[in-house]
Write an enzyme that holds these catalytic residues in place. Structure first.
Site, PDB file in Angstrom:
ATOM      1  N   GLY A  43       0.893  -1.101   0.086  1.00 26.83           N
ATOM      2  CA  GLY A  43       0.045   0.099  -0.013  1.00 26.83           C
ATOM      3  C   GLY A  43       0.720   1.269  -0.066  1.00 26.83           C
ATOM      4  N   GLU A  98       4.074   4.443   5.491  1.00 25.21           N
ATOM      5  CA  GLU A  98       2.984   3.372   5.335  1.00 25.21           C
ATOM      6  C   GLU A  98       1.775   4.008   4.991  1.00 25.21           C
ATOM      7  OE1 GLU A  98       1.388   0.780   5.318  1.00 25.21           O
ATOM      8  OE2 GLU A  98       0.885  -0.214   7.127  1.00 25.21           O
ATOM      9  N   ASP A 102      -5.269   1.987  11.188  1.00 23.95           N
ATOM     10  CA  ASP A 102      -6.583   1.756  11.509  1.00 23.95           C
ATOM     11  C   ASP A 102      -6.715   1.199  12.998  1.00 23.95           C
ATOM     12  OD1 ASP A 102      -8.951   1.037  11.800  1.00 23.95           O
ATOM     13  OD2 ASP A 102      -9.153  -0.812  10.423  1.00 23.95           O
ATOM     14  N   LYS A 130      -7.469   6.766  10.332  1.00 24.90           N
ATOM     15  CA  LYS A 130      -8.839   6.858  10.467  1.00 24.90           C
ATOM     16  C   LYS A 130      -9.192   7.448  11.539  1.00 24.90           C
ATOM     17  CE  LYS A 130      -9.967   3.062   7.588  1.00 24.90           C
ATOM     18  NZ  LYS A 130     -10.577   1.538   7.279  1.00 24.90           N
ATOM     19  N   PHE A 151     -13.970   2.654   4.308  1.00 28.86           N
ATOM     20  CA  PHE A 151     -12.850   1.871   3.893  1.00 28.86           C
ATOM     21  C   PHE A 151     -12.389   2.625   2.503  1.00 28.86           C
ATOM     22  CE2 PHE A 151     -10.867  -1.438   1.499  1.00 28.86           C
ATOM     23  CZ  PHE A 151     -10.023  -2.158   2.421  1.00 28.86           C
TER      24      PHE A 151
HETATM   25  P1  IMP Z   1      -4.124  -1.656  11.284  1.00 28.56           P
HETATM   26  O1  IMP Z   1      -3.045  -2.856  11.673  1.00 28.56           O
HETATM   27  O2  IMP Z   1      -5.307  -2.145  11.771  1.00 28.56           O
HETATM   28  O3  IMP Z   1      -3.682  -0.435  11.620  1.00 28.56           O
HETATM   29  O4  IMP Z   1      -4.172  -1.695   9.820  1.00 28.56           O
HETATM   30  C1  IMP Z   1      -3.338  -1.082   8.949  1.00 28.56           C
HETATM   31  C2  IMP Z   1      -3.237  -1.906   7.589  1.00 28.56           C
HETATM   32  O5  IMP Z   1      -4.650  -2.371   7.191  1.00 28.56           O
HETATM   33  C3  IMP Z   1      -2.639  -0.970   6.570  1.00 28.56           C
HETATM   34  O6  IMP Z   1      -1.456  -1.472   6.313  1.00 28.56           O
HETATM   35  C4  IMP Z   1      -3.762  -1.557   5.229  1.00 28.56           C
HETATM   36  O7  IMP Z   1      -2.919  -2.340   4.436  1.00 28.56           O
HETATM   37  C5  IMP Z   1      -4.989  -2.072   5.803  1.00 28.56           C
HETATM   38  N1  IMP Z   1      -6.111  -1.029   5.844  1.00 28.56           N
HETATM   39  C6  IMP Z   1      -6.620  -0.531   6.978  1.00 28.56           C
HETATM   40  N2  IMP Z   1      -7.598   0.297   6.610  1.00 28.56           N
HETATM   41  C7  IMP Z   1      -7.729   0.182   5.216  1.00 28.56           C
HETATM   42  C8  IMP Z   1      -8.593   0.929   4.374  1.00 28.56           C
HETATM   43  O8  IMP Z   1      -9.351   1.823   4.523  1.00 28.56           O
HETATM   44  N3  IMP Z   1      -8.376   0.533   2.902  1.00 28.56           N
HETATM   45  C9  IMP Z   1      -7.444  -0.352   2.677  1.00 28.56           C
HETATM   46  N4  IMP Z   1      -6.407  -0.855   3.263  1.00 28.56           N
HETATM   47  C10 IMP Z   1      -6.955  -0.777   4.724  1.00 28.56           C
HETATM   48 MG    MG Z   2      -0.736  -1.416   4.339  1.00 31.66          MG
END
Ligand code: IMP
Ligand code: MG
Length: 178
Positions: A43, A98, A102, A130, A151
């Site tokens: 990403g 990054e 989330d 977010k 999303f």
């Molecule tokens: P976390 O570990 O919950 O903070 O999630 C982060 C990872 O989830 C990011 O590196 C993204 O790859 C993916 N991710 C989280 N939210 C989204 C979104 O809204 N769209 C696309 N990918 C997301």
């Molecule tokens: Mg990612």
């Protein structure tokens, strides 16, 4: 592909302008320090490309791939390193690049791992956060934009590996992932 998007959250020009601002700030903050950017795949790759061209100091770039979301829109709960960096972080100042935070689980795990390997410092440059109560509070040293808890796709971000090539950040129509 563009018909699958219900709303454009951040336009291409805004993304580029913000990358330039962040690149300038990073250039000042890391002047005279050995800087290693670690881009989180997949990403982060488009953000990285815009960001590095706005940084005016010498730096190294490496890539790491982790899996946390599988192919859907929910976190799987564990963070696994799928591809590791090949550069030594020892005595370097590491800046993680990054796409989005989330819950914070992914970034926390990556940062801990890089610190444990002897980096001089490990900071985070994240394009999107977010706006909601974070499950794991994580400090972002550089942040592009705060977005609603929906999303997002485009500018590197995917849904089921698609939509990364949209030049803006958009919201996918809900019928596309239900
Ligand atoms: P976390 O570990 O919950 O903070 O999630 C982060 C990872 O989830 C990011 O590196 C993204 O790859 C993916 N991710 C989280 N939210 C989204 C979104 O809204 N769209 C696309 N990918 C997301
Ligand atoms: Mg990612």
């Amino acid at each position: 592909m563009i018909d699958d998007v219900s709303e454009i959250l951040i336009a291409e020009e805004e993304l580029q302008a913000r990358a330039v601002e962040l690149g300038r700030a990073i250039s000042l903050d890391y002047a005279d320090k050995p800087l290693l950017l670690v881009c989180i795949l997949k990403g982060g790759h488009i953000f990285l490309a815009d960001l590095v061209r706005a940084i005016t100091i010498s730096l190294e770039i490496d890539f790491m791939a982790v899996s946390s979301y599988g192919t859907g829109d929910r976190s799987s709960g564990t963070v696994k390193i799928v591809k590791d960096i090949s550069t030594s972080v020892h005595d370097k100042h590491v800046l993680i690049v990054e796409d989005i935070v989330d819950t914070g689980r992914t970034l926390r795990r990556i940062r801990e791992g890089l610190m444990a390997r002897g980096a001089n410092s490990v900071r985070i440059c994240c394009l999107l956060r977010k706006a909601k109560r974070q499950n794991l509070a994580i400090h972002l040293d550089y942040l592009g934009f705060e977005i609603p808890d929906r999303f997002a796709v485009g500018y590197g971000l995917d849904y089921s590996e698609m939509y990364r090539n949209l030049p803006f950040i958009g919201i996918l129509r809900s019928e596309k992932y239900r």
